[in-house]
Write a protein that holds these residues in place. Structure first.
Motif, mmCIF file in Angstrom:
data_model
loop_
_atom_site.group_PDB
_atom_site.id
_atom_site.type_symbol
_atom_site.label_atom_id
_atom_site.label_comp_id
_atom_site.label_asym_id
_atom_site.label_seq_id
_atom_site.Cartn_x
_atom_site.Cartn_y
_atom_site.Cartn_z
ATOM 1 N N UNK A 180 -12.021 3.704 6.554
ATOM 2 C CA UNK A 180 -10.439 3.546 7.422
ATOM 3 C C UNK A 180 -10.375 4.867 7.900
ATOM 4 N N UNK A 181 -10.404 6.374 6.819
ATOM 5 C CA UNK A 181 -9.278 7.694 7.552
ATOM 6 C C UNK A 181 -11.142 8.121 8.362
ATOM 7 N N UNK A 182 -11.486 7.591 7.964
ATOM 8 C CA UNK A 182 -13.521 7.712 9.441
ATOM 9 C C UNK A 182 -12.693 7.532 10.188
ATOM 10 N N UNK A 183 -12.764 6.582 10.686
ATOM 11 C CA UNK A 183 -12.029 5.442 11.594
ATOM 12 C C UNK A 183 -11.267 6.597 12.716
ATOM 13 N N UNK A 184 -10.405 7.047 11.827
ATOM 14 C CA UNK A 184 -9.131 7.547 12.487
ATOM 15 C C UNK A 184 -8.833 8.487 12.652
ATOM 16 N N UNK A 200 6.166 11.183 17.918
ATOM 17 C CA UNK A 200 7.407 9.106 18.060
ATOM 18 C C UNK A 200 5.774 8.596 16.891
ATOM 19 N N UNK A 201 4.520 9.273 17.295
ATOM 20 C CA UNK A 201 3.635 8.085 16.098
ATOM 21 C C UNK A 201 3.948 8.870 14.723
ATOM 22 N N UNK A 202 3.942 9.954 14.614
ATOM 23 C CA UNK A 202 3.999 11.133 13.331
ATOM 24 C C UNK A 202 5.124 10.208 12.728
ATOM 25 N N UNK A 230 3.914 8.979 6.706
ATOM 26 C CA UNK A 230 3.474 8.283 5.749
ATOM 27 C C UNK A 230 2.376 7.671 5.563
ATOM 28 N N UNK A 231 1.818 6.306 6.426
ATOM 29 C CA UNK A 231 0.947 5.449 5.887
ATOM 30 C C UNK A 231 -0.244 6.557 5.778
ATOM 31 N N UNK A 254 0.734 -0.569 -0.371
ATOM 32 C CA UNK A 254 0.108 -0.029 0.007
ATOM 33 C C UNK A 254 1.390 1.324 0.105
ATOM 34 N N UNK A 255 2.006 1.316 0.803
ATOM 35 C CA UNK A 255 2.893 2.645 0.471
ATOM 36 C C UNK A 255 3.361 2.467 -0.477
ATOM 37 N N UNK A 256 3.891 1.609 -1.708
ATOM 38 C CA UNK A 256 4.117 1.357 -2.687
ATOM 39 C C UNK A 256 3.163 1.822 -3.751
ATOM 40 N N UNK A 257 2.181 1.800 -3.662
ATOM 41 C CA UNK A 257 0.822 1.876 -4.840
ATOM 42 C C UNK A 257 -0.816 2.050 -4.993
#
Length: 191
Positions: A115-119, A90-92, A97-98, A23-26
């Protein structure tokens, strides 16, 4: 039986890690189960057996990532600005990147949007918890505004603007957040 369970868990984690790396690649839409299986060193049938389909794999990878983030973020001390900001930095440093990649794809994928809504919901709850002493006694629109300010200052986009776009060092990022947050945490700051 214990060895079998341990091997099964190791396989599950390899698959989830492979999904995260890819996912980080594409873009998510360009990742196939075959790609994940190859990266994890398993067969597509193993991925299907473990997760059902690509949606199941996406959901499991998101849940795994969320659990990892929450376990780290939940250790932030309530009411201790220095500790809160160290935890946040530390978290960021580890996962921005993710997070930024997920946010960039959220409008292209219902899975990513969920997923982003949950985040976002988690981040808001986290701010509400760690800044609880400063929110005490506030109500209604004043409390909602103050919480929104805390959420914005502590957001990954603020980290990106300060660390990546402005080139601040980690200590300077923490100092900048301290300067932004201290007036919000001071009870006398309410207009």
């Amino acid at each position: 039986m214990t060895k079998r369970a341990a091997a099964s868990e190791e396989t599950r984690l390899r698959i989830l890690d492979a999904m995260g790396e890819l996912f980080l690649e594409r873009p998510l839409s360009q990742i196939t189960l075959g790609d994940v299986a190859e990266r994890a060193g398993v067969t597509v049938q193993t991925v299907l057996r473990r997760f059902g389909d690509k949606d199941g794999l996406n959901a499991a990878a998101a849940a795994h990532g969320f659990q990892t983030v929450a376990s780290a973020r939940d250790s932030a001390p309530v009411g201790d600005l220095v500790g809160i900001l160290e935890n946040l930095a530390e978290h960021y440093e580890a996962s921005s990147r993710l997070a930024l990649k997920m946010l960039a794809e959220e409008h292209d994928s219902p899975v990513m949007e969920e997923i982003t809504g949950r985040g976002r919901a988690y981040h808001r709850q986290w701010c509400e918890r760690v800044f609880a002493p400063s929110l005490e006694g506030l109500a209604g629109a004043e409390r909602a505004r103050r919480l929104a300010q805390l959420v914005a200052v502590c957001d990954v986009y603020t980290w990106k603007l300060l660390r990546l776009d402005s080139g601040l060092s980690r200590p300077q990022y923490i100092l900048a957040l301290t300067e932004l947050l201290e007036p919000l945490l001071d009870r006398g700051a309410t207009p």
